[in-house]
Design a protein around this motif. Structure first.
Motif, short mmCIF file in Angstrom:
data_model
loop_
_atom_site.label_atom_id
_atom_site.label_comp_id
_atom_site.label_asym_id
_atom_site.label_seq_id
_atom_site.Cartn_x
_atom_site.Cartn_y
_atom_site.Cartn_z
N ARG A 37 12.71 90.68 64.16
CA ARG A 37 13.74 89.63 64.23
C ARG A 37 15.15 90.20 64.07
NH1 ARG A 37 11.80 84.05 61.18
NH2 ARG A 37 9.77 83.83 62.22
N CYS A 38 15.25 91.26 63.28
CA CYS A 38 16.57 91.86 63.03
C CYS A 38 16.93 92.92 64.07
CB CYS A 38 16.61 92.48 61.64
SG CYS A 38 16.51 91.30 60.28
N ASP A 58 25.96 93.89 56.29
CA ASP A 58 25.45 93.32 57.54
C ASP A 58 23.93 93.24 57.53
OD1 ASP A 58 27.96 92.92 58.61
OD2 ASP A 58 27.98 94.82 59.72
N ARG A 61 23.00 90.11 55.62
CA ARG A 61 23.25 88.90 56.42
C ARG A 61 22.14 88.71 57.45
NH1 ARG A 61 28.60 91.22 56.23
NH2 ARG A 61 29.92 90.03 54.78
N ALA A 62 21.77 89.80 58.13
CA ALA A 62 20.70 89.72 59.14
C ALA A 62 19.37 89.36 58.47
CB ALA A 62 20.59 91.05 59.88
N CYS A 64 18.84 87.60 55.72
CA CYS A 64 18.84 86.18 55.35
C CYS A 64 18.66 85.28 56.57
CB CYS A 64 20.12 85.83 54.60
SG CYS A 64 20.24 86.57 52.95
N ARG A 65 19.30 85.63 57.69
CA ARG A 65 19.12 84.84 58.91
C ARG A 65 17.68 84.89 59.38
NH1 ARG A 65 24.12 87.19 60.46
NH2 ARG A 65 22.99 88.77 61.67
N ALA A 66 17.08 86.07 59.34
CA ALA A 66 15.70 86.22 59.80
C ALA A 66 14.73 85.43 58.94
CB ALA A 66 15.32 87.70 59.80
N GLY A 68 15.57 82.66 57.34
CA GLY A 68 15.99 81.25 57.26
C GLY A 68 16.54 80.92 55.89
N GLU A 70 19.98 81.54 54.80
CA GLU A 70 21.40 81.87 54.82
C GLU A 70 22.13 81.43 53.55
OE1 GLU A 70 20.35 81.34 59.22
OE2 GLU A 70 19.80 80.46 57.28
N THR A 73 22.81 84.23 51.06
CA THR A 73 23.55 85.41 51.51
C THR A 73 24.62 85.84 50.52
OG1 THR A 73 23.18 84.81 53.84
CG2 THR A 73 24.96 86.38 53.35
#
Length: 282
Positions: A37-38, A58, A61-62, A64-66, A68, A70, A73
């Motif tokens: 995912r990253c 970075d 951040r990636a 946490c996005r992967a 779900g 955020e 973060t």
């Protein structure tokens, strides 16, 4: 994130890695799935989760996005900054100049009530004269090729010394005899500095000990360090600035300070050594 051998720094890195690993598990992802995912290699996720490779901002951040997540973060970025702050190279600490490096420590000094300082290299900054500080910081600025803000940095250190006047604060300084025998700035600067040491030692909230040079010591000199209350130690190494907060490590430095204190002389005996050093300068 620079790597330090200190267990305090390693503990902070491991805590961050564990939080990232839990985030991955709670999202129902494997390390391989998270890496996909990253857009990373599988080995990168594994190295981060096992604290072998520190993540960048970075990366977090990636991550946490992967997962779900955020909303976590900023908290994780704060943990990253804490872990990074445990070990700071001089280049990084002083990249904006010496003034900022001096000012950054002021809040720590203001909230501390019991100071213990040991120095085997230089007179501790808290009890330096302005000419001595100028000579020391000028030497650092030239050696490391830093921006020339020495005058401002000296003013910042002199301002920091105001905490010495706090009646609710106690200071214990230990210096090796070599510190008073060989200095910087030349004979006139050193003579003024030694006179200042005698004056500082007369303060009711200050203890000044000098560890005499002798051929039969069983506790040899170590790197210079500061103990702030009983919660934090800062160590100045050739390569960088180490912050220690793990209780077991803080206790080791406190024990070392106590052992070195037993070797030191105080009062009239310390003044005799300082006066002899001044006479030799003349």
């Amino acid at each position: 994130m620079a790597v330090s051998p200190s267990s305090s720094a390693q503990q902070a890195r491991q805590a961050l890695a564990s939080r990232l690993k839990d985030l991955c598990r709670n999202a129902g992802l494997t390390g391989a799935e998270l890496a996909e995912r990253c857009g990373w290699s599988r080995s990168k996720s594994s190295r981060i989760m096992n604290a072998r490779t520190p993540p960048s901002a970075d990366d977090i951040r990636a991550w946490c996005r992967a997962c779900g997540a955020e909303e976590q973060t900023e908290d994780l970025l704060a943990s990253l900054r804490t872990a990074e702050g445990m070990w700071v190279t001089w280049r990084r600490m002083e990249r904006a100049g010496l003034k900022q490096a001096q000012q950054a420590r002021l809040p720590l000094y203001q909230r501390t009530h019991r100071f213990r300082s040991y120095s085997s290299w230089l007179v501790p900054g808290m009890i330096q004269t302005q000419p001595y500080t100028t000579a020391a910081l000028r030497a650092i600025q030239r050696r490391r090729g830093l921006v020339d803000d020495v005058a401002d940095a000296v003013a910042a250190r002199m301002e920091r010394q105001r905490v010495l006047s706090g009646r609710d604060r106690q200071f214990a300084f230990l210096v090796e005899e070599s510190v008073i025998r060989s200095g910087i700035g030349g004979p006139e600067v050193m003579s003024g500095q030694l006179e200042h040491l005698i004056a500082v030692a007369s303060r009711p909230n200050v203890s000044l000990g000098v560890v005499p040079m002798r051929p039969d010591r069983e506790r040899w000199p170590v790197e210079g360090f500061w103990i702030y209350d009983s919660t934090q130690v800062n160590v100045e190494l050739v390569s960088g600035y180490l912050t220690i907060t793990q209780p077991s490590e803080v206790a080791m430095y406190a024990d070392t300070f106590a052992e070195l204190s037993q070797l030191a002389v105080y009062g009239a005996k310390a003044r005799a050594l300082i006066n002899d050093a001044m006479e030799r300068l003349r």
